[in-house]
Design a protein around this motif. Structure first.
Motif, PDB file in Angstrom:
ATOM      1  N   SER A 189       0.865  -1.279  -0.290  1.00 32.47           N
ATOM      2  CA  SER A 189      -0.296   0.391  -0.175  1.00 32.47           C
ATOM      3  C   SER A 189       1.091   1.438  -0.516  1.00 32.47           C
ATOM      4  O   SER A 189       2.019   1.479   0.551  1.00 32.47           O
ATOM      5  CB  SER A 189      -1.157   0.127   1.105  1.00 32.47           C
ATOM      6  N   GLN A 190       0.494   2.626  -0.151  1.00 32.31           N
ATOM      7  CA  GLN A 190       1.089   3.905  -0.312  1.00 32.31           C
ATOM      8  C   GLN A 190       0.962   4.319   1.381  1.00 32.31           C
ATOM      9  O   GLN A 190      -0.076   4.187   2.045  1.00 32.31           O
ATOM     10  CB  GLN A 190       0.270   4.197  -1.464  1.00 32.31           C
ATOM     11  N   GLY A 191       2.375   4.538   1.408  1.00 32.11           N
ATOM     12  CA  GLY A 191       2.582   5.008   3.089  1.00 32.11           C
ATOM     13  C   GLY A 191       2.367   6.079   2.840  1.00 32.11           C
ATOM     14  O   GLY A 191       2.085   7.315   2.195  1.00 32.11           O
ATOM     15  N   ASP A 192       3.784   6.697   3.956  1.00 35.32           N
ATOM     16  CA  ASP A 192       3.057   8.178   3.872  1.00 35.32           C
ATOM     17  C   ASP A 192       4.412   8.834   3.272  1.00 35.32           C
ATOM     18  O   ASP A 192       3.932  10.077   2.607  1.00 35.32           O
ATOM     19  CB  ASP A 192       3.344   9.069   5.436  1.00 35.32           C
ATOM     20  N   GLU A 193       5.364   8.034   2.948  1.00 31.77           N
ATOM     21  CA  GLU A 193       6.334   8.734   2.391  1.00 31.77           C
ATOM     22  C   GLU A 193       6.617   8.384   0.867  1.00 31.77           C
ATOM     23  O   GLU A 193       7.115   8.378  -0.533  1.00 31.77           O
ATOM     24  CB  GLU A 193       7.550   8.713   2.987  1.00 31.77           C
ATOM     25  N   ILE A 194       6.752   6.869   1.126  1.00 31.61           N
ATOM     26  CA  ILE A 194       7.076   5.653   0.681  1.00 31.61           C
ATOM     27  C   ILE A 194       6.274   4.316  -0.053  1.00 31.61           C
ATOM     28  O   ILE A 194       5.307   3.863   1.206  1.00 31.61           O
ATOM     29  CB  ILE A 194       8.317   5.059   0.272  1.00 31.61           C
ATOM     30  N   TYR A 195       5.963   3.349  -0.518  1.00 27.62           N
ATOM     31  CA  TYR A 195       4.958   2.476  -0.426  1.00 27.62           C
ATOM     32  C   TYR A 195       5.430   1.554   0.650  1.00 27.62           C
ATOM     33  O   TYR A 195       7.052   1.549   1.106  1.00 27.62           O
ATOM     34  CB  TYR A 195       4.634   1.963  -1.708  1.00 27.62           C
ATOM     35  N   GLN A 196       4.613   0.786   1.422  1.00 27.30           N
ATOM     36  CA  GLN A 196       4.816  -0.273   2.392  1.00 27.30           C
ATOM     37  C   GLN A 196       4.528  -1.976   1.906  1.00 27.30           C
ATOM     38  O   GLN A 196       3.256  -1.603   1.004  1.00 27.30           O
ATOM     39  CB  GLN A 196       4.296   0.434   3.676  1.00 27.30           C
ATOM     40  N   ILE A 197       5.022  -2.404   3.026  1.00 23.50           N
ATOM     41  CA  ILE A 197       4.623  -3.859   2.640  1.00 23.50           C
ATOM     42  C   ILE A 197       4.345  -4.542   4.384  1.00 23.50           C
ATOM     43  O   ILE A 197       4.719  -4.151   5.077  1.00 23.50           O
ATOM     44  CB  ILE A 197       5.687  -4.869   2.283  1.00 23.50           C
ATOM     45  N   ASP A 198       3.033  -4.510   3.612  1.00 28.73           N
ATOM     46  CA  ASP A 198       2.108  -5.410   5.594  1.00 28.73           C
ATOM     47  C   ASP A 198       2.929  -6.545   5.377  1.00 28.73           C
ATOM     48  O   ASP A 198       2.787  -7.847   4.943  1.00 28.73           O
ATOM     49  CB  ASP A 198       1.013  -5.281   5.750  1.00 28.73           C
ATOM     50  N   PRO A 199       4.193  -6.793   6.595  1.00 29.34           N
ATOM     51  CA  PRO A 199       4.454  -8.409   6.449  1.00 29.34           C
ATOM     52  C   PRO A 199       3.846  -9.767   7.143  1.00 29.34           C
ATOM     53  O   PRO A 199       4.355 -10.901   7.140  1.00 29.34           O
ATOM     54  CB  PRO A 199       5.628  -8.016   7.406  1.00 29.34           C
ATOM     55  N   ASN A 200       2.723  -9.216   7.845  1.00 29.33           N
ATOM     56  CA  ASN A 200       1.632 -10.101   8.220  1.00 29.33           C
ATOM     57  C   ASN A 200       0.591 -10.416   6.516  1.00 29.33           C
ATOM     58  O   ASN A 200       0.140 -11.777   7.054  1.00 29.33           O
ATOM     59  CB  ASN A 200       0.744  -9.637   8.597  1.00 29.33           C
ATOM     60  N   LYS A 201       0.924  -9.502   5.484  1.00 27.87           N
ATOM     61  CA  LYS A 201       0.231 -10.707   4.313  1.00 27.87           C
ATOM     62  C   LYS A 201       1.275 -11.002   2.820  1.00 27.87           C
ATOM     63  O   LYS A 201       0.395 -11.638   2.075  1.00 27.87           O
ATOM     64  CB  LYS A 201      -0.392  -9.338   3.951  1.00 27.87           C
ATOM     65  N   CYS A 202       2.324 -10.362   3.388  1.00 30.77           N
ATOM     66  CA  CYS A 202       3.445 -10.990   2.586  1.00 30.77           C
ATOM     67  C   CYS A 202       3.751 -12.213   2.383  1.00 30.77           C
ATOM     68  O   CYS A 202       4.116 -12.678   3.369  1.00 30.77           O
ATOM     69  CB  CYS A 202       4.790  -9.837   2.472  1.00 30.77           C
ATOM     70  N   THR A 203       3.314 -12.962   1.802  1.00 28.24           N
ATOM     71  CA  THR A 203       3.993 -14.688   1.903  1.00 28.24           C
ATOM     72  C   THR A 203       5.175 -14.644   1.358  1.00 28.24           C
ATOM     73  O   THR A 203       5.676 -15.536  -0.147  1.00 28.24           O
ATOM     74  CB  THR A 203       3.169 -15.177   1.255  1.00 28.24           C
ATOM     75  N   GLU A 204       5.796 -13.471   0.455  1.00 23.57           N
ATOM     76  CA  GLU A 204       7.142 -13.650  -0.706  1.00 23.57           C
ATOM     77  C   GLU A 204       6.496 -14.094  -2.079  1.00 23.57           C
ATOM     78  O   GLU A 204       7.365 -14.859  -2.658  1.00 23.57           O
ATOM     79  CB  GLU A 204       8.737 -14.204  -0.203  1.00 23.57           C
ATOM     80  N   CYS A 205       4.670 -14.065  -2.318  1.00 20.77           N
ATOM     81  CA  CYS A 205       4.346 -14.750  -3.012  1.00 20.77           C
ATOM     82  C   CYS A 205       4.486 -15.764  -3.421  1.00 20.77           C
ATOM     83  O   CYS A 205       3.841 -16.757  -4.074  1.00 20.77           O
ATOM     84  CB  CYS A 205       4.609 -14.371  -4.293  1.00 20.77           C
ATOM     85  N   LYS A 222      -2.988 -19.899   5.782  1.00 16.80           N
ATOM     86  CA  LYS A 222      -3.841 -18.535   7.320  1.00 16.80           C
ATOM     87  C   LYS A 222      -4.895 -17.715   5.810  1.00 16.80           C
ATOM     88  O   LYS A 222      -6.027 -17.329   5.807  1.00 16.80           O
ATOM     89  CB  LYS A 222      -3.048 -18.255   7.726  1.00 16.80           C
ATOM     90  N   LEU A 223      -4.205 -17.273   5.403  1.00 19.16           N
ATOM     91  CA  LEU A 223      -4.574 -15.918   4.220  1.00 19.16           C
ATOM     92  C   LEU A 223      -5.641 -16.146   3.418  1.00 19.16           C
ATOM     93  O   LEU A 223      -6.825 -15.924   3.246  1.00 19.16           O
ATOM     94  CB  LEU A 223      -3.464 -15.203   3.552  1.00 19.16           C
ATOM     95  N   SER A 224      -5.884 -17.492   2.864  1.00 15.66           N
ATOM     96  CA  SER A 224      -6.321 -18.118   1.810  1.00 15.66           C
ATOM     97  C   SER A 224      -7.513 -18.502   2.487  1.00 15.66           C
ATOM     98  O   SER A 224      -9.017 -18.145   2.298  1.00 15.66           O
ATOM     99  CB  SER A 224      -6.245 -19.651   1.221  1.00 15.66           C
TER     100      SER A 224
END
Ligand code: SF4
Ligand code: SF4
Length: 82
Positions: free
Chosen positions: A24-40, A77-79
């Motif tokens: 998602s777009q953060g305040d300054e740069i884009y960011q990754i939610d580590p709880n949702k990133c499965t490294e694909c 878990k996400l699925s």
């Protein structure tokens, strides 16, 4: 999880590529939610955001190191929650 560094130029090409909606777009740069990133893991062989980032600013997050098994568990878990 992967992490977006401050070299991010806010180009927005990675966000729609993420199969987990982890970017998602953060305040300054884009960011990754580590709880949702499965490294694909569970979706693709390679991290899709890394593939498209023009400035190569999405390395592994040293604070969120996970094994393939752990990433697969997160994917399941996400699925289940979706
Ligand atoms: Fe999303 Fe995959 Fe990038 Fe993680 S590695 S942020 S799951 S595109
Ligand atoms: Fe930032 Fe790279 Fe994503 Fe573009 S693709 S928004 S430079 S992390």
């Amino acid at each position: 999880s992967l992490i977006i560094t401050d070299e991010c130029i806010n180009c927005d090409v990675c966000e729609p590529e993420c199969p987990n909606g982890a970017i998602s777009q953060g305040d300054e740069i884009y960011q990754i939610d580590p709880n949702k990133c499965t490294e694909c893991v569970g979706h693709f062989d390679e991290p899709q955001c890394q593939q498209v980032c023009p400035v190569d600013c999405i390395p592994h997050d040293p604070d969120h190191q996970e094994t393939k098994d752990q990433l697969m568990q997160k994917f399941l878990k996400l699925s289940a929650a979706a």
